[in-house]
Write a protein that holds these residues in place. Structure first.
Motif, PDB file in Angstrom:
ATOM      1  N   GLY A 194      -8.356   6.815   2.992  1.00  0.00           N
ATOM      2  CA  GLY A 194      -8.143   7.512   1.731  1.00  0.00           C
ATOM      3  C   GLY A 194      -7.351   6.754   0.679  1.00  0.00           C
ATOM      4  N   VAL A 195      -7.056   5.482   0.917  1.00  0.00           N
ATOM      5  CA  VAL A 195      -6.346   4.679  -0.077  1.00  0.00           C
ATOM      6  C   VAL A 195      -7.349   4.214  -1.136  1.00  0.00           C
ATOM      7  N   ASP A 196      -6.969   4.290  -2.396  1.00  0.00           N
ATOM      8  CA  ASP A 196      -7.844   3.852  -3.490  1.00  0.00           C
ATOM      9  C   ASP A 196      -7.859   2.330  -3.543  1.00  0.00           C
ATOM     10  N   THR A 197      -8.805   1.726  -2.840  1.00  0.00           N
ATOM     11  CA  THR A 197      -8.900   0.272  -2.783  1.00  0.00           C
ATOM     12  C   THR A 197      -9.646  -0.302  -3.981  1.00  0.00           C
ATOM     13  N   GLU A 198     -10.351   0.530  -4.710  1.00  0.00           N
ATOM     14  CA  GLU A 198     -11.100   0.057  -5.882  1.00  0.00           C
ATOM     15  C   GLU A 198     -10.159  -0.500  -6.946  1.00  0.00           C
ATOM     16  N   ASP A 199      -9.007   0.121  -7.126  1.00  0.00           N
ATOM     17  CA  ASP A 199      -8.069  -0.292  -8.162  1.00  0.00           C
ATOM     18  C   ASP A 199      -6.839  -0.997  -7.604  1.00  0.00           C
ATOM     19  N   ALA A 200      -6.882  -1.384  -6.338  1.00  0.00           N
ATOM     20  CA  ALA A 200      -5.703  -1.972  -5.702  1.00  0.00           C
ATOM     21  C   ALA A 200      -5.321  -3.304  -6.333  1.00  0.00           C
ATOM     22  N   GLY A 201      -6.303  -4.085  -6.722  1.00  0.00           N
ATOM     23  CA  GLY A 201      -6.007  -5.391  -7.296  1.00  0.00           C
ATOM     24  C   GLY A 201      -5.406  -6.328  -6.262  1.00  0.00           C
ATOM     25  N   LEU A 202      -5.369  -7.589  -6.589  1.00  0.00           N
ATOM     26  CA  LEU A 202      -4.803  -8.594  -5.698  1.00  0.00           C
ATOM     27  C   LEU A 202      -3.600  -9.237  -6.369  1.00  0.00           C
ATOM     28  N   VAL A 206       0.872  -1.172   0.000  1.00  0.00           N
ATOM     29  CA  VAL A 206       0.000   0.000   0.000  1.00  0.00           C
ATOM     30  C   VAL A 206       0.911   1.224   0.000  1.00  0.00           C
ATOM     31  N   PRO A 207       0.364   2.394  -0.255  1.00  0.00           N
ATOM     32  CA  PRO A 207       1.219   3.581  -0.307  1.00  0.00           C
ATOM     33  C   PRO A 207       2.049   3.765   0.962  1.00  0.00           C
ATOM     34  N   ASP A 208       3.305   4.114   0.767  1.00  0.00           N
ATOM     35  CA  ASP A 208       4.216   4.366   1.884  1.00  0.00           C
ATOM     36  C   ASP A 208       4.108   5.851   2.230  1.00  0.00           C
ATOM     37  N   ASP A 209       3.070   6.181   2.971  1.00  0.00           N
ATOM     38  CA  ASP A 209       2.752   7.566   3.267  1.00  0.00           C
ATOM     39  C   ASP A 209       2.455   7.688   4.756  1.00  0.00           C
ATOM     40  N   GLU A 210       3.180   8.554   5.438  1.00  0.00           N
ATOM     41  CA  GLU A 210       3.023   8.683   6.889  1.00  0.00           C
ATOM     42  C   GLU A 210       1.611   9.109   7.288  1.00  0.00           C
ATOM     43  N   ARG A 269      -0.746   6.888   9.716  1.00  0.00           N
ATOM     44  CA  ARG A 269      -1.300   7.441  10.956  1.00  0.00           C
ATOM     45  C   ARG A 269      -2.816   7.307  10.958  1.00  0.00           C
ATOM     46  N   SER A 270      -3.443   7.539   9.816  1.00  0.00           N
ATOM     47  CA  SER A 270      -4.891   7.417   9.723  1.00  0.00           C
ATOM     48  C   SER A 270      -5.340   5.980   9.983  1.00  0.00           C
ATOM     49  N   VAL A 271      -4.629   5.005   9.412  1.00  0.00           N
ATOM     50  CA  VAL A 271      -4.972   3.598   9.640  1.00  0.00           C
ATOM     51  C   VAL A 271      -4.886   3.276  11.129  1.00  0.00           C
ATOM     52  N   VAL A 272      -3.814   3.705  11.773  1.00  0.00           N
ATOM     53  CA  VAL A 272      -3.647   3.446  13.209  1.00  0.00           C
ATOM     54  C   VAL A 272      -4.760   4.137  14.001  1.00  0.00           C
TER      55      VAL A 272
END
Length: 101
Positions: free
Chosen positions: A72-80, A25-29, A33-36
């Protein structure tokens, strides 16, 4: 059945050796922080049952999809990763987009 969601720095993942693939997933601080911060707000839907207003069961995939979508992560296009599936993923996305935490 009860389940818990744990979140701590450098926490162990006991079954990591059994993972057949990984996904970045994006390497964004700010996102991290939001996930936590949102971990305590994950909806307490019944594990293994279809979450209200969704078409899939609520499980660990749904929790992860909810956390990422709500952060805010774009999970629609994340793919597996190739050869993988994630039952419940759609339930997490739907629950997060239906009502912001």
């Amino acid at each position: 059945m009860r389940y818990e969601i744990r979140c701590w720095r450098d926490g162990p993942i006991p079954d990591l050796a059994y993972a057949i693939a990984s996904h970045s997933v994006p390497d964004d601080e700010t996102v991290a922080r939001s996930v936590v911060d949102l971990t305590a707000s994950v909806p307490a839907h019944v594990w293994g049952r279809r979450a209200p207003g969704t078409s899939e069961m609520w499980n660990s995939n749904a929790v992860l999809a909810w956390l990422l979508t709500a952060s805010g992560v774009d999970t629609e296009d994340a793919g597996l990763p190739d050869g993988c599936r994630a039952p419940g993923w759609r339930a997490g996305i739907d629950a997060a987009t239906r009502a912001a935490p």
